[in-house]
Design an enzyme around this catalytic site. Structure first.
Site, PDB file in Angstrom:
ATOM      1  N   PRO A  84       0.802  -1.232   0.000  1.00  8.92           N
ATOM      2  CA  PRO A  84       0.000   0.000   0.000  1.00  8.92           C
ATOM      3  C   PRO A  84       0.829   1.273   0.000  1.00  8.92           C
ATOM      4  CG  PRO A  84      -0.130  -1.115   2.131  1.00  8.92           C
ATOM      5  CD  PRO A  84       0.517  -2.069   1.178  1.00  8.92           C
TER       6      PRO A  84
ATOM      7  N   GLU B  37       1.111  -9.404   8.454  1.00  8.98           N
ATOM      8  CA  GLU B  37       1.168  -7.976   8.785  1.00  8.98           C
ATOM      9  C   GLU B  37       2.157  -7.188   7.937  1.00  8.98           C
ATOM     10  OE1 GLU B  37      -0.736  -6.110  10.933  1.00  8.98           O
ATOM     11  OE2 GLU B  37      -1.929  -7.933  10.838  1.00  8.98           O
TER      12      GLU B  37
ATOM     13  N   ARG C  46      -2.742  -7.001 -21.556  1.00  5.86           N
ATOM     14  CA  ARG C  46      -3.541  -6.448 -22.653  1.00  5.86           C
ATOM     15  C   ARG C  46      -2.726  -5.526 -23.547  1.00  5.86           C
ATOM     16  NH1 ARG C  46      -9.011  -6.729 -22.125  1.00  5.86           N
ATOM     17  NH2 ARG C  46      -9.279  -4.773 -23.282  1.00  5.86           N
TER      18      ARG C  46
ATOM     19  N   ASP D 230      -9.796   1.086 -25.009  1.00  9.07           N
ATOM     20  CA  ASP D 230     -10.160   0.853 -23.619  1.00  9.07           C
ATOM     21  C   ASP D 230     -10.213   2.159 -22.843  1.00  9.07           C
ATOM     22  OD1 ASP D 230     -10.307  -1.853 -23.948  1.00  9.07           O
ATOM     23  OD2 ASP D 230      -8.322  -2.276 -23.131  1.00  9.07           O
TER      24      ASP D 230
END
Length: 248
Positions: A92, A119, A156, A171
């Protein structure tokens, strides 16, 4: 492209990658997907890969030794990619993943994903990676799901993966805009008509209409994207005149 996943749960990838576009790309030999379980590189007989954190606290932290040994084994086996690989840690704290990042990553011959659990990683594990990537500001059980999302988006961009080579450029987000509205048969569904321009056969006008609709859709749903979108002066003028409602 070769993609390696250093993970405790290789079996998680079999479902998403066992069908659809990714599977076809693997079957064609365009993609190679390899999985390394870093539990197999643990030192002790119980195959521990985590331990309690120094300083106290809840949860367990992934130990550095198994991950280092696993990654070094992968790199040794794939030395031919040394000059054109990227090692990514799913975390994150990383840069938020975007379509631009997908296009950038598609230029490498090899990607190596480090997928954590519990964790988090011992801080020294981050030194193995070229960069950290996040797919959003929320908490997931581990790094496997983000790695799957990034793989799908990156693959892709690789020539030959999509059946229609024009699919990727149309897209959403490819050019910094959302996609334009799409229609198919029937022409009239419960009184809702397909726009006449799409039935005109004038491909230049259709392209212009679609571009305009993408701009309007982006303004209505994701106006923040317009700050980075490359709009011509005519498109900027169109946006000022047309306003928010989608043109019918």
């Amino acid at each position: 492209m070769r993609i390696d996943y250093v993970t405790l749960f290789p079996e998680m990838f079999s479902g998403p990658f066992g069908a659809s576009i990714t599977k076809r790309a693997v079957d064609k030999g365009i993609l190679e997907l390899h999985y390394t379980n870093f539990r197999e590189f643990s030192f002790d007989k119980h195959k521990h890969v985590d331990d309690s954190p120094f300083g106290g606290g809840a949860g367990m932290v992934l130990k550095p030794e198994p991950m280092y040994r696993a990654v070094r084994a992968v790199l040794a086996q794939t030395a031919m990619y040394a000059d054109n690989r990227r090692i990514l840690i799913m975390d994150p704290s990383g840069q938020t993943f975007t379509q631009e990042k997908a296009k950038e990553l598609a230029s490498y011959e090899q990607l190596v994903f480090l997928c954590g659990h519990y964790e988090g990683f011992d801080a020294r594990i981050y030194d193995l990676a070229d960069e950290a990537i996040s797919i959003g500001d929320y908490v997931l059980t581990g790094g496997e799901l983000p790695a799957m999302v990034i793989t799908d988006a990156v693959s892709r961009m690789i020539p030959g993966v999509l059946g229609d080579e024009e699919s990727a450029p149309t897209d959403s987000f490819y050019e910094g805009l959302l996609g334009f509205p799409q229609y198919t048969r029937p022409r009239d569904f419960e009184g809702k008509q397909v726009p006449d321009i799409l039935l005109s056969g004038d491909h230049a006008k259709i392209r212009m209409w679609r571009r305009q609709q993408a701009i309007l859709m982006t303004q209505r749903c994701r106006p923040d994207l317009l700050d980075k979108a490359s709009l011509t002066e005519k498109e900027q003028a169109f946006l000022r005149i047309a306003g928010n409602p989608l043109q019918k």
